[in-house]
Design a protein around this motif. Structure first.
Motif, PDB file in Angstrom:
ATOM      1  N   HIS A 137       0.810  -1.222   0.000  1.00 33.20           N
ATOM      2  CA  HIS A 137       0.000   0.000   0.000  1.00 33.20           C
ATOM      3  C   HIS A 137       0.842   1.271   0.000  1.00 33.20           C
ATOM      4  O   HIS A 137       0.350   2.339  -0.406  1.00 33.20           O
ATOM      5  CB  HIS A 137      -0.970   0.003   1.193  1.00 33.20           C
ATOM      6  N   ASP A 138       2.100   1.203   0.435  1.00 33.62           N
ATOM      7  CA  ASP A 138       2.936   2.402   0.456  1.00 33.62           C
ATOM      8  C   ASP A 138       4.087   2.314  -0.548  1.00 33.62           C
ATOM      9  O   ASP A 138       5.081   3.039  -0.437  1.00 33.62           O
ATOM     10  CB  ASP A 138       3.482   2.651   1.864  1.00 33.62           C
ATOM     11  N   ALA A 139       3.972   1.428  -1.532  1.00 25.88           N
ATOM     12  CA  ALA A 139       5.025   1.253  -2.537  1.00 25.88           C
ATOM     13  C   ALA A 139       4.636   1.938  -3.852  1.00 25.88           C
ATOM     14  O   ALA A 139       3.464   2.206  -4.105  1.00 25.88           O
ATOM     15  CB  ALA A 139       5.276  -0.234  -2.781  1.00 25.88           C
ATOM     16  N   ASP A 140       5.650   2.227  -4.657  1.00 24.84           N
ATOM     17  CA  ASP A 140       5.416   2.723  -6.008  1.00 24.84           C
ATOM     18  C   ASP A 140       5.322   1.568  -7.003  1.00 24.84           C
ATOM     19  O   ASP A 140       4.605   1.659  -8.004  1.00 24.84           O
ATOM     20  CB  ASP A 140       6.569   3.641  -6.443  1.00 24.84           C
ATOM     21  N   VAL A 141       6.080   0.499  -6.720  1.00 26.28           N
ATOM     22  CA  VAL A 141       6.136  -0.668  -7.599  1.00 26.28           C
ATOM     23  C   VAL A 141       6.123  -1.924  -6.738  1.00 26.28           C
ATOM     24  O   VAL A 141       6.795  -1.981  -5.703  1.00 26.28           O
ATOM     25  CB  VAL A 141       7.417  -0.667  -8.470  1.00 26.28           C
TER      26      VAL A 141
END
Length: 254
Positions: free
Chosen positions: A81-85
């Motif tokens: 949920h807090d990642a870009d990829v």
């Protein structure tokens, strides 16, 4: 809406280069300043340590046979949920799961459960136009389960001309495109020997330094990231732990 990219690296069988490519892509994207979350299909404990080393974030195992589809989705939401990829490395061949009569526990079942596309990694040594038949078969099998194949990464490419032959073979049959080509010697030796003997901590730290291969790939202009073909909705953080989430946290090294 925050842009989020996610895909699953699959292969026709073990030994095609999934771990090499997964770790290299994770490292390359991390060096570009993106927050990358690694996942590994199945109970493998070695590959996630390489993922953590490449990304600086604890990697997680996802397995629809042990955790169920809802458990896989919950863990995905908790960690992505807090990642870009988010990059999920498959296990064995795309369809290999609990038994030949079920895809449960397979890479395909994980991708289906998470609603993410596949990128097929193929060792193409001694192969040219035949790649099209291989890709067509796996694309069609994935489509039966509602999973899209976004593209192909060729491993073990002999030359620029070899890569061009592979690209043209896929284009001629209107198949998913060739996203990248890793030269035959570029990935060799990254994880030679028994990978489990490397000194890793629970947080993915390594006492003997970083492997050079992912950094080398990140600087190579031959590699095209498949992330641009895999824009997904950003997972929302779960409000509560839910049943069984303590086990999920243990799988993440917490």
């Amino acid at each position: 809406m925050t842009t989020f990219h996610a895909f699953c690296l699959a292969a026709p069988r073990s030994g095609e280069g999934k771990t090499t490519l997964s770790t290299a892509l994770m490292r390359a994207l991390t060096l570009r300043g993106l927050r990358v979350q690694g996942f590994k299909c199945g109970p493998d404990y070695v590959d996630p340590t390489f993922h953590a080393l490449a990304t600086g974030r604890p990697a997680c195992n996802v397995d629809t046979w042990m955790m169920g589809r809802s458990g896989v989705r919950l863990l995905w939401d908790m960690r992505a949920h807090d990642a870009d990829v988010a990059i999920c490395e498959g296990v064995m061949g795309l369809l290999d799961g609990r038994d030949p009569d079920s895809i449960e526990g397979s890479t395909l079942d994980c991708a289906r459960s998470l609603g993410i596309p596949l990128v097929l990694v193929c060792n193409v040594r001694g192969m040219a136009a035949s790649l099209a038949a291989l890709v067509a078969g796996f694309r069609d099998h994935a489509a039966r389960w509602g999973v899209r194949m976004a593209g192909v990464i060729a491993n073990g490419v002999g030359s620029a001309r070899h890569a061009d032959l592979l690209r043209r073979a896929l284009e001629r049959e209107q198949l998913p495109p060739l996203l990248g080509a890793l030269p035959r010697d570029e990935g060799s030796g990254l994880f030679g020997g028994l990978a489990g003997c490397a000194g890793h901590g629970r947080d993915g730290s390594r006492r003997s330094g970083r492997p050079a291969g992912p950094d080398a790939l990140s600087a190579s202009r031959r590699a095209r990231s498949p992330a641009r073909l895999a824009v997904r909705r950003l997972p929302a953080a779960p409000h509560g732990r839910g049943e069984g989430s303590g086990i999920l946290l243990l799988l993440c090294g917490q």
